[in-house]
Write an enzyme that holds these catalytic residues in place. Structure first.
Site, PDB file in Angstrom:
ATOM      1  N   ASN A   9       0.873  -1.180   0.000  1.00  0.00           N
ATOM      2  CA  ASN A   9       0.000   0.000   0.000  1.00  0.00           C
ATOM      3  C   ASN A   9       0.906   1.225   0.000  1.00  0.00           C
ATOM      4  O   ASN A   9       1.505   1.557   1.024  1.00  0.00           O
ATOM      5  CB  ASN A   9      -0.877  -0.042   1.266  1.00  0.00           C
ATOM      6  CG  ASN A   9      -1.727   1.200   1.421  1.00  0.00           C
ATOM      7  OD1 ASN A   9      -1.787   2.047   0.536  1.00  0.00           O
ATOM      8  ND2 ASN A   9      -2.382   1.316   2.569  1.00  0.00           N
ATOM      9  N   LYS A  11       0.147   4.278  -0.280  1.00  0.00           N
ATOM     10  CA  LYS A  11      -0.484   5.459   0.350  1.00  0.00           C
ATOM     11  C   LYS A  11      -0.250   6.719  -0.495  1.00  0.00           C
ATOM     12  O   LYS A  11      -0.174   6.636  -1.710  1.00  0.00           O
ATOM     13  CB  LYS A  11       0.023   5.620   1.779  1.00  0.00           C
ATOM     14  CG  LYS A  11      -0.125   4.332   2.592  1.00  0.00           C
ATOM     15  CD  LYS A  11       0.026   4.552   4.060  1.00  0.00           C
ATOM     16  CE  LYS A  11      -0.020   3.206   4.757  1.00  0.00           C
ATOM     17  NZ  LYS A  11      -0.006   3.300   6.195  1.00  0.00           N
ATOM     18  N   HIS A  94      -9.426   0.538   5.216  1.00  0.00           N
ATOM     19  CA  HIS A  94      -8.140   0.817   5.866  1.00  0.00           C
ATOM     20  C   HIS A  94      -8.368   1.770   7.036  1.00  0.00           C
ATOM     21  O   HIS A  94      -9.207   2.666   6.963  1.00  0.00           O
ATOM     22  CB  HIS A  94      -7.175   1.432   4.842  1.00  0.00           C
ATOM     23  CG  HIS A  94      -5.761   1.453   5.351  1.00  0.00           C
ATOM     24  ND1 HIS A  94      -5.320   2.397   6.251  1.00  0.00           N
ATOM     25  CD2 HIS A  94      -4.706   0.643   5.111  1.00  0.00           C
ATOM     26  CE1 HIS A  94      -4.052   2.156   6.533  1.00  0.00           C
ATOM     27  NE2 HIS A  94      -3.650   1.095   5.856  1.00  0.00           N
ATOM     28  N   GLU A  96      -6.789   4.221   8.011  1.00  0.00           N
ATOM     29  CA  GLU A  96      -6.625   5.651   7.670  1.00  0.00           C
ATOM     30  C   GLU A  96      -7.893   6.189   7.009  1.00  0.00           C
ATOM     31  O   GLU A  96      -8.204   7.374   7.131  1.00  0.00           O
ATOM     32  CB  GLU A  96      -5.379   5.831   6.788  1.00  0.00           C
ATOM     33  CG  GLU A  96      -4.113   5.691   7.629  1.00  0.00           C
ATOM     34  CD  GLU A  96      -2.889   5.202   6.895  1.00  0.00           C
ATOM     35  OE1 GLU A  96      -2.867   5.244   5.651  1.00  0.00           O
ATOM     36  OE2 GLU A  96      -1.933   4.757   7.569  1.00  0.00           O
ATOM     37  N   GLU A 166      -5.101  -5.504  10.747  1.00  0.00           N
ATOM     38  CA  GLU A 166      -4.119  -4.435  10.942  1.00  0.00           C
ATOM     39  C   GLU A 166      -4.401  -3.709  12.259  1.00  0.00           C
ATOM     40  O   GLU A 166      -5.236  -2.791  12.305  1.00  0.00           O
ATOM     41  CB  GLU A 166      -4.211  -3.418   9.804  1.00  0.00           C
ATOM     42  CG  GLU A 166      -3.991  -4.013   8.435  1.00  0.00           C
ATOM     43  CD  GLU A 166      -3.467  -2.964   7.464  1.00  0.00           C
ATOM     44  OE1 GLU A 166      -2.334  -3.121   7.013  1.00  0.00           O
ATOM     45  OE2 GLU A 166      -4.166  -1.985   7.190  1.00  0.00           O
ATOM     46  N   GLY A 172       2.384   2.073  10.741  1.00  0.00           N
ATOM     47  CA  GLY A 172       3.275   3.209  10.565  1.00  0.00           C
ATOM     48  C   GLY A 172       3.976   3.652  11.840  1.00  0.00           C
ATOM     49  O   GLY A 172       4.561   4.730  11.899  1.00  0.00           O
ATOM     50  N   SER A 212       3.448  -2.341  10.390  1.00  0.00           N
ATOM     51  CA  SER A 212       4.908  -2.313  10.522  1.00  0.00           C
ATOM     52  C   SER A 212       5.560  -3.655  10.203  1.00  0.00           C
ATOM     53  O   SER A 212       6.572  -4.012  10.790  1.00  0.00           O
ATOM     54  CB  SER A 212       5.326  -1.814  11.909  1.00  0.00           C
ATOM     55  OG  SER A 212       4.854  -0.499  12.117  1.00  0.00           O
TER      56      SER A 212
HETATM   57  C1  PEP Z   1      -0.732  -0.183   6.067  1.00  0.00           C
HETATM   58  O1  PEP Z   1      -0.840   0.934   5.661  1.00  0.00           O
HETATM   59  O2  PEP Z   1      -1.622  -0.985   5.771  1.00  0.00           O
HETATM   60  C2  PEP Z   1       0.422  -0.542   6.870  1.00  0.00           C
HETATM   61  C3  PEP Z   1       0.425  -1.720   7.428  1.00  0.00           C
HETATM   62  O3  PEP Z   1       1.414   0.380   7.007  1.00  0.00           O
HETATM   63  P1  PEP Z   1       2.850   0.122   7.661  1.00  0.00           P
HETATM   64  O4  PEP Z   1       3.406  -1.142   7.081  1.00  0.00           O
HETATM   65  O5  PEP Z   1       3.662   1.320   7.302  1.00  0.00           O
HETATM   66  O6  PEP Z   1       2.655  -0.020   9.140  1.00  0.00           O
END
Ligand code: PEP
Length: 251
Positions: A9, A11, A94, A96, A166, A172, A212
């Protein structure tokens, strides 16, 4: 045995030139690997990236889509438009989108139905806040998001859906759920699918971990029996890091 699925992703990162360069690098480095691979660039670079990855073993994903069909919806991008330019799958729900853009489960459910109608596969993201985890309601939150998100989705349609667990506190932040913590939630997600659909559906659905995940922790996470892949943010922006994760998934 479920094959693994690794999705990047991107973003709201990169410019057109760096998106093309990253896609070119990935096409070369993932060539010959045998898991499922997807990258989701920003909307405006989807077509440019598609021109690079078409014919490769990487599929094109979108990070979101409109909750309405084509028409007078200023600024929105429909599932049909995405499908038209080579997108095969869309990330929905997601965190976000849930927290920055106030998307709720009902809206996400509407988008899922529209995505499926448009011929797109879906990665449905679920996950708890750290405040949920502290009070011990992680699994209940995930179950609710699944129940509401998949409302009126048939078992046949479910074969076009993957779930990404997640934990919001891990996205992040550099904080990752331990393999044991992640595995426990993945197993409970699978049992929710058994209850809502069938043991067969639960056995077949891919449940990805996101939060992460990187080249240093992916191997251990991906070794868990119910972790079928990863949804990767930060580490998907570097060819070497993302490739390392893709290779672990290909084992
Ligand atoms: C994500 O945006 O789905 C995500 C897991 O981000 P990150 O790997 O940066 O934590």
């Amino acid at each position: 045995m479920r094959s693994k699925y690794v999705a990047g992703n991107w973003k709201m990162n990169m410019d057109k030139a760096s998106a093309i360069e990253l896609a070119k690098g990935l096409v070369e480095s993932v060539k010959g690997l045998n898991a499922k691979y997807m990258i989701a660039p920003p909307f405006v670079y989807l077509d440019a990236v598609y021109q690079v990855i078409k014919g490769s073993n990487i599929i094109l994903g979108a990070q979101d889509m409109a909750a309405t069909k084509n028409g007078a919806h200023t600024g929105a991008v429909s599932g049909e438009m995405l499908k038209d330019i080579g997108v095969e799958t869309v990330i929905l729900g997601h965190s976000e989108r849930r927290y920055e853009f106030y998307e709720n489960d009902a809206l996400i459910n509407k988008k899922i139905h529209l995505a499926l109608e448009s011929g797109l596969d879906v990665v449905l993201c679920i996950g708890e806040l750290s405040s949920h985890r502290i009070v011990g309601v992680t699994e209940r939150i995930c179950e609710l998001q699944i129940r509401e998100g998949l409302k009126d989705v048939s078992e046949e349609q479910l074969s076009h859906i993957s779930i990404a667990y997640e934990p919001v506190w891990a996205i992040g932040t550099g904080k990752t759920a331990t393999p044991e913590e992640a595995q426990a939630v993945h197993a409970s997600v699978r049992s929710v699918i058994t209850r809502l659909y069938s043991p067969k559906a639960a056995e077949e659905i891919k449940i990805l971990y996101g939060g992460s995940m990187n080249d240093a922790n992916a191997e251990e996470l991906l070794a868990q029996p119910d972790i079928d892949g990863g949804l990767i943010g930060g580490a998907s922006l570097k060819v070497d890091k993302f490739t390392t994760i893709c290779k672990f998934a290909s084992k």
